[in-house]
Design an enzyme around this catalytic site. Sequence first.
Site, short mmCIF file in Angstrom:
data_model
loop_
_atom_site.label_atom_id
_atom_site.label_comp_id
_atom_site.label_asym_id
_atom_site.label_seq_id
_atom_site.Cartn_x
_atom_site.Cartn_y
_atom_site.Cartn_z
CB SER A 18 -0.95 0.01 1.20
OG SER A 18 -0.23 0.31 2.38
CB CYS A 77 -1.74 -1.45 11.55
SG CYS A 77 -1.42 -3.20 11.55
N PRO A 78 0.16 -2.03 8.74
CG PRO A 78 1.48 -3.52 7.46
CD PRO A 78 0.13 -2.84 7.49
N GLY A 79 2.04 -0.05 8.36
CA GLY A 79 2.89 1.13 8.23
C GLY A 79 3.29 1.50 6.81
N GLY A 80 2.55 1.02 5.81
CA GLY A 80 2.89 1.33 4.41
C GLY A 80 2.91 2.83 4.12
CG ASP A 138 -4.16 0.36 12.75
OD1 ASP A 138 -4.69 -0.57 13.39
OD2 ASP A 138 -4.31 0.53 11.53
CG ASP A 175 -12.11 4.98 16.63
OD1 ASP A 175 -11.75 5.21 15.46
OD2 ASP A 175 -13.30 4.80 16.93
CG ASP A 178 -5.33 2.91 2.79
OD1 ASP A 178 -6.44 2.96 2.23
OD2 ASP A 178 -4.48 2.04 2.54
CE LYS A 211 -10.14 1.64 1.77
NZ LYS A 211 -8.85 1.41 1.16
#
Length: 360
Positions: free
Chosen positions: A187, A220-223, A239, A259, A276, A305
């Site tokens: 991502s 998460c995970p940090g892209g 996250d 949150d 994202d 989305k």
Amino acid sequence: MNHVILYCRPGFEKECAGEVQDKANKLELYGFPRAKSNTGYVVFEFYQQGDAEKFTKLQPFSSLIFARQMFAAVSLLTDLPQDDRISPILEAVEGFPRCGELRVETPDTNEAKELLKFCRKFTVPLRQVMRKKDILYAKDNAWKPVLHICFIAPGCCYVGYSLSNNNSQFFMGIPRLKFPSDAPSRSTLKLEEAFHVFIPRDEWDERLASGMWGVDLGACPGGWTYQLVKRSMFVHSIDNGQMAQSLMDTGQVKHHEVDGFKFEPARKNVTWIVCDMIEKPARVAHLMGDWMIKAWAKEAIFNLKLPMKGRYDEVLQDIENLKEYMIQNGVKFKLQAKHLYHDREEITVHIQRLDNRSPH
């Protein structure tokens, strides 16, 4: 000339066609789209000759969401002879402005990959002939129109041109990015592409500067955090999941397990908010509006989305609501939205605040 060719992601021809129909009607330039599913392009045919050029001058390319590229073209050339494909193309470009660059392309589909090999080989002899005949400048010139030859099948192509100040600067409308091996997820390329598409390269040093603070919602995970860290920024990563240890080890990341809809930065020194999150698009758009209205950040890049049906209408509605929300609250801004190459069932939106109002 009465055709406009628009490249798009395969599977999104309907959205691209609906959008260009909308824009043409607003400009009072009338015609109809021809779109076939999974071909990666749309042809818009105007009733009046010359309206294609008018459209590509008057319609800002940057405000098209689903189009990767846009150029005015003559009717489809078919059955180009194998022993001389160049002569019919030379005839087709008669009356074109002199161009600064040649792009021999195909729509971005799996079927077209073989065709792309031919396009690369064909570019060299075609460019040589076109330079000799003064159709192209002797050297590439980024300020002049771009000549597009788009092969949709062997011996079958559209010939046209785009304006260098109103097109995609990238071949086939796609920035060629390499996945960094140390990034935590693919991502990361979405945010990198967004920087290329939305922020002029000569403004990167000022707007993507080292030492800035960013916030990454749904990190998460940090892209996306990775892109900010790579530019020597400090990041609040929000996250409930785990962040990649490699990012935490940089000392540039603070991980908040809260949150994303409830997080508020303690210090109002944030330049970038990126997001994202897999959430309803209307909810994410409203949240980003809140960040801009409260002046918690200067620029935002976020994904919306897309639903399975009515994708164009949903996107249009969410963006209009977001604009209205900010206008009502006195925010001056610039907003762009694009279905990027690395996007799938989502679009990416960029907002830049144009005033220096202090936070509430």
